[in-house]
Write an enzyme that holds these catalytic residues in place. Structure first.
Site, mmCIF file in Angstrom:
data_model
loop_
_atom_site.group_PDB
_atom_site.id
_atom_site.type_symbol
_atom_site.label_atom_id
_atom_site.label_comp_id
_atom_site.label_asym_id
_atom_site.label_seq_id
_atom_site.Cartn_x
_atom_site.Cartn_y
_atom_site.Cartn_z
ATOM 1 N N LEU A 226 46.443 44.306 51.452
ATOM 2 C CA LEU A 226 47.005 44.544 50.135
ATOM 3 C C LEU A 226 46.285 43.709 49.074
ATOM 4 C CD1 LEU A 226 50.816 44.566 50.995
ATOM 5 C CD2 LEU A 226 49.285 46.525 50.741
ATOM 6 N N GLY A 246 46.790 38.356 50.794
ATOM 7 C CA GLY A 246 45.877 37.236 50.608
ATOM 8 C C GLY A 246 46.602 35.984 50.156
ATOM 9 N N ASP A 250 44.164 30.654 42.790
ATOM 10 C CA ASP A 250 42.885 30.196 42.216
ATOM 11 C C ASP A 250 42.792 30.376 40.706
ATOM 12 O OD1 ASP A 250 42.793 32.927 42.080
ATOM 13 O OD2 ASP A 250 40.700 33.097 42.682
ATOM 14 N N HIS A 254 38.333 33.631 41.222
ATOM 15 C CA HIS A 254 37.573 34.438 42.181
ATOM 16 C C HIS A 254 38.111 35.872 42.146
ATOM 17 C CE1 HIS A 254 35.874 30.699 43.746
ATOM 18 N NE2 HIS A 254 37.107 30.222 43.757
ATOM 19 N N VAL A 285 49.586 41.293 39.094
ATOM 20 C CA VAL A 285 49.215 40.288 40.091
ATOM 21 C C VAL A 285 50.446 39.432 40.354
ATOM 22 C CG1 VAL A 285 47.689 38.375 40.656
ATOM 23 C CG2 VAL A 285 46.834 40.277 39.289
ATOM 24 N N LEU A 286 50.860 39.370 41.618
ATOM 25 C CA LEU A 286 52.077 38.662 41.988
ATOM 26 C C LEU A 286 51.784 37.555 42.979
ATOM 27 C CD1 LEU A 286 54.411 41.743 42.548
ATOM 28 C CD2 LEU A 286 54.295 40.296 40.518
#
Length: 380
Positions: A226, A246, A250, A254, A285-286
C-alpha cells in the site's frame, strides 16, 4: 495569751522566696478550630485502628474463600471476578441488557515494513515506534483481528523497543516481529493464514462462506504493498491476502520510495480509495497506524466511507464527497488519534520536529507499551 510569732532570719527569707529571674510558666495559646478538628480526626482514627484491622482480616478471608471456590469451579479468576462484580451491582441498579462482544481472528495479514531505519532521524524513529505501538493496540482491541507482522525489525528501532520501552513488545499477543524483509514476512503470513490458526471468514468476509470453497479462496490470496503513489486503487480487502504498509516517517523527504521499493520487487501496489469518498484539505498521506486502523474498521463495517470518517484525523480537513452518505452514528464512533501527526509510508507532512514535539513522543509510545504490558489493552 497569744502565741509568740516566729522570727525568720534574712537567709531563710531568701531561701523561701523564688528568685526574681526564674522563668515563669505562661499558659499555652488556645488551639485554632482547624487544629481542633485535625486533633479530633486523629483521635477518631486512632480509636478505629483495631476495628479496621478486624475488617481487613475478614476481607482477606473472604477473598481467599472466593479464590478456592473459583478453583473448584474451574473458572479463571478474571471471569469469576467479572461474575462477582455483576452480582454485586445487580442489587444496586436495574439490570441492563448486555451483549457479549466476540473477537474473531480473520485470515488476513498486515505487515509494517520497517526497513527504512537508516533514512530516519531520532525523532522520526520515536514517531514510528509510537505508530507501531498504536497499530498493535488497535489490532489487539479490534472486533475482527488481522495477523500483524513487523518486518525488518532491527537497528535503532529495535534498540528503542528493547531499551527505552523496556522490551514490553516481547509480551504482545497476536503480532510477530521478524528480522527479515517484507517479502519474507508475507511468505510467513501466507503459511500462517492457510494453517489451522488462519482464522474464520467473518465480518466483511462473512458473505464469502457460501460462495466458494475455502481452499479456492485461499489460493486466490494476494500480496499488495500500500502506497499513496500507486496508480491503482484498492476497492476491497480480500481474505488470505497480505497488505504491506511502509513504516517510514521522513517529513516527505523521500518521495515515492515505498512505491519504488515495491516495484523493484515486482510486487503489486495499490492506494486506499480515499479520493473516491473524501475531499481532503491536505495530501492523501496518513500515518502507518491510521492505515492499519482504517483496514480494521473496513473489516468490521464493510464500508470505506464509514472507515475513513471514523479514523482520518480532523486536522486533515476530510469531508465526504457529494453523493456519499453514511449513518449519523458513524461520526459518534470516531476514534481518530490526533496525537500522531505523521504520514503513511510513514511520511509526515508539515513542519519538521520541534524540540517540544520530540519531548512528547517519548511518553506516548512508552505509556502505550506499558499499558500493553499491564494488560490494559486487552479486550474486555
Amino acid at each position: 495569751m497569744s502565741a509568740p510569732s516566729k522570727v525568720i532570719s534574712d537567709q531563710e527569707a531568701l531561701d523561701i522566696a523564688p528568685p526574681s529571674n526564674a522563668p515563669r510558666e505562661e499558659p499555652s495559646p488556645p488551639l485554632s478550630k482547624n487544629k481542633l478538628k485535625k486533633l479530633r480526626r486523629d483521635q477518631a482514627w486512632e480509636k478505629g485502628r483495631e476495628k479496621r484491622k478486624e475488617l481487613r482480616k475478614l476481607k482477606n478471608k473472604e477473598k481467599k474463600r472466593r479464590k478456592r471456590a473459583d478453583g473448584e469451579n474451574g473458572e479463571p479468576s478474571a471471569v469469576a471476578h467479572e461474575k462477582r462484580k455483576a452480582d454485586d451491582e445487580e442489587g444496586a441498579q436495574a439490570p441492563k441488557e448486555t451483549r457479549r462482544v466476540e473477537f474473531v481472528q480473520l485470515p488476513i495479514s498486515f505487515v509494517i515494513d520497517c526497513g527504512f531505519d537508516d533514512l530516519m532521524l531520532d525523532g522520526e524513529r520515536k514517531s514510528l515506534a509510537s505508530q507501531v505501538t498504536r497499530a498493535y493496540s488497535d489490532n489487539h482491541r479490534a472486533r475482527y483481528k488481522s495477523h500483524l507482522f513487523v518486518s525488518s525489525f532491527g537497528g535503532q528501532l529495535k534498540e528503542r523497543f528493547d531499551n527505552v520501552l523496556s522490551g514490553h513488545h516481547r509480551s504482545w499477543k497476536g503480532v510477530r516481529f521478524v528480522e527479515n524483509d517484507f517479502e519474507e514476512a508475507a511468505a510467513e503470513a501466507d503459511r500462517l493464514m492457510k494453517s489451522h490458526q488462519g482464522g474464520d471468514l467473518a465480518g466483511a468476509f462473512g458473505q464469502l462462506q457460501s460462495t466458494r470453497h475455502v481452499e479456492d479462496q485461499a489460493d486466490s490470496g494476494e500480496v499488495v504493498y500500500l502506497t499513496s503513489d500507486s496508480p491503482d486503487t484498492l476497492t476491497e480487502l480480500k481474505p488470505y491476502s497480505t497488505y504491506i504498509v511502509g513504516g517510514l516517517v521522513d517529513k516527505n523527504r523521500h518521495k515515492g520510495i515505498c512505491y519504488k521499493r515495491a516495484m523493484d520487487r515486482g510486487m503489486k501496489t495499490a492506494k486506499l480509495p480515499i479520493g473516491d469518498y473524501m475531499k481532503m484539505a491536505s495530501r492523501f498521506v496518513l500515518a502507518t497506524n491510521h492505515v492499519v486502523e482504517i483496514m480494521l474498521r473496513w473489516l468490521e463495517v464493510d464500508d470505506w466511507s464509514k472507515a475513513f470518517l471514523q479514523v482520518i484525523p480532523k486536522r486533515k480537513g476530510g469531508v465526504l464527497k457529494d453523493g456519499v452518505t453514511v449513518p449519523d452514528e458513524t461520526l459518534e464512533g470516531s476514534i481518530a488519534n490526533e496525537e500522531v501527526n505523521s504520514g503513511s509510508c510513514g511520511r509526515q507532512e508539515g513542519k519538521s520536529n520541534s524540540p517540544n514535539k520530540d519531548s512528547t513522543e517519548l511518553p506516548t509510545d512508552h505509556l502505550l507499551a506499558e499499558k500493553m504490558q499491564s494488560g490494559g489493552g486487552k479486550p474486555p
